[in-house]
Design an enzyme around this catalytic site. Structure first.
Site, short mmCIF file in Angstrom:
data_model
loop_
_atom_site.label_atom_id
_atom_site.label_comp_id
_atom_site.label_asym_id
_atom_site.label_seq_id
_atom_site.Cartn_x
_atom_site.Cartn_y
_atom_site.Cartn_z
CD1 TRP A 1 36.32 41.79 -72.08
CD2 TRP A 1 36.34 41.51 -69.86
NE1 TRP A 1 37.49 42.32 -71.60
CE2 TRP A 1 37.54 42.17 -70.25
CE3 TRP A 1 36.14 41.25 -68.50
CZ2 TRP A 1 38.52 42.54 -69.33
CZ3 TRP A 1 37.12 41.62 -67.60
CH2 TRP A 1 38.29 42.25 -68.01
CG ASP B 1 31.73 43.68 -65.72
OD1 ASP B 1 32.04 44.83 -65.34
OD2 ASP B 1 32.47 42.99 -66.46
CE LYS C 1 36.76 49.89 -70.50
NZ LYS C 1 37.49 48.95 -71.11
#
Ligand code: LMR
Length: 398
Positions: free
Chosen positions: A131, A212, A247
């Site tokens: 990311w 993560d 999300k």
């Protein structure tokens, strides 16, 4: 004058695209940049379970007083239930402690700042690619950063051998950042068997796992997606997890995330966690309440929780269908390259294999916004723009 001498910072690789998209006057523009789920009307919906929780909160909330530094106990219990399950030995024994952080980014940064205190010499290893914000977050916390191989461009899959070889040489005591599922940006995850080998290696090599977990429920299911954490737990390893409800609860702007640590004993977990609190206190004092309260209400009410799981499944299935439609759409346009890998990737993103130049043409000639690495947010595609998207991608590949 101080500010007269400062030149502008470069635009953010992901959020900068949203700005450019907003400024584009083409009515047919398509934003496949930032990882935000959209429904077929192009709207990022508020989940119905969340709306109901919000109505309840409006009625029942009595105070806007501060939360404790690490957030409420109910929220921490909800996080641990999702990460491992209420009945998991780490939870029942108190070997896991969790804090409410402002989003997953907040969880990563809190974790970085906290670990830096106790591992001042450690390097943090990230996957290549990762990311776009990971390097910045951990560099800001003071970590030197190195990369381990992850993506194999030839097979559009995982470079498992390269990854294992590099991770076997990571010095004991360094930190290794791992994406629990729906790897961002590639959508390529290790298999269960490969995860077992990674956990074995962590145990043997002695490096410190930093997970993560931003897309729980977008891969297979809430339970299946957390399996890697359980494999590390089974080996008795210490680890930390930054997680996000942006999300899976659609709570993007509410900045609702967490940082959890797993220690060898409940006493060690409590002592270490006291330093997480001192870290938070000097960063933002205590977390914003609203998003966390919504998660707490949904997870603690059997009906709302069931409804949320259904809504999550609907988002997951829609992305999966879009992947298949994208592959078919490109195939129908006579694109030679085999794009079937897109349907195998997990989560919101597809690492399309488009080059930087092709990405630039998509933006400049077609007003289609894709991250420079070629990462496409599949969750931003709609029935209404699937055809123009396939036409444009086919054209730039010609
Ligand atoms: C993304 O990767 O697009 C998301 O995680 C949003 C962000 O903050 O970059």
């Amino acid at each position: 004058m101080l500010f007269d001498s400062i030149s502008p910072a470069p635009a953010d690789a992901i959020l900068g695209l949203t700005e450019a998209f907003k400024n584009d006057s083409n009515p047919n523009k398509i934003n496949l940049g930032v990882g935000v789920y959209m429904n077929d009307e192009g709207v990022t919906p508020i989940l119905s379970s969340v709306k109901k929780a919000e109505a309840r909160l409006l009625e029942e909330e009595l105070s806007k007083g501060y939360l404790p530094i690490s957030g409420s106990k109910g929220y921490a219990a909800g996080i641990q239930d999702l990460l491992l399950g209420n009945d998991h030995a780490l939870v029942t024994s108190g070997r896991i402690q969790s804090a409410h952080t402002p989003g997953g980014t907040g969880g990563l940064r809190v974790g970085g700042e906290f670990l830096k205190k106790f591992k001042p010499e450690a390097t943090l290893w990230v996957s290549n690619p990762t990311w776009a914000n990971h390097q910045g977050i951990f560099a800001a916390a003071g970590f030197p950063i190195q990369e381990y191989p992850y993506y194999d461009a030839a097979s559009m899959g995982l470079d498992f051998d390269g990854m294992m070889e590099a991770l076997s040489k990571v010095p004991s005591g360094d930190c290794v950042l791992l994406h629990v599922c729906c790897h961002n940006p590639t959508g390529v995850d290790p298999s269960s068997e490969q995860w077992s080998q990674i956990a074995d290696l962590a145990e043997k090599a002695g490096w410190f796992p930093f997970f993560d977990f931003a897309y729980q429920g977008f891969g297979e299911s809430v339970e299946a997606d957390r399996e890697p954490l359980k494999l590390f737990a089974e080996r008795g390893l210490e680890f930390v997890v930054a997680a996000s409800f942006s999300k899976n609860f659609g709570l993007y702007s509410e900045r609702t995330g967490s940082f959890s640590l797993v220690a060898g004993t409940p006493e060690a977990a409590e002592a270490a966690f006291s330093h997480v609190k001192t870290t938070i206190r000097v960063m933002y004092s205590n977390p914003p309440r609203h998003g966390g309260s919504l998660v707490e209400v949904v997870l603690s009410d059997a009906d709302l929780r069931r409804e949320w799981l259904g809504e999550l499944e609907e988002m997951r299935n829609r992305i999966h269908d879009l992947r298949t439609q994208l592959v078919e759409g490109l195939h129908q346009r006579g694109v030679d390259r085999d794009f079937s890998f897109i349907a195998r990737q997990k989560g919101m993103f597809s690492f399309s294999g488009l080059t930087k130049d092709q990405v630039n043409v998509l933006r400049d000639a077609y007003s289609i916004y894709v991250v420079g690495s070629g990462r496409i947010n599949v969750a931003g595609i709609r029935s209404a723009n699937l055809d123009p998207l396939c036409d444009a991608v086919a054209a730039v590949l010609r």
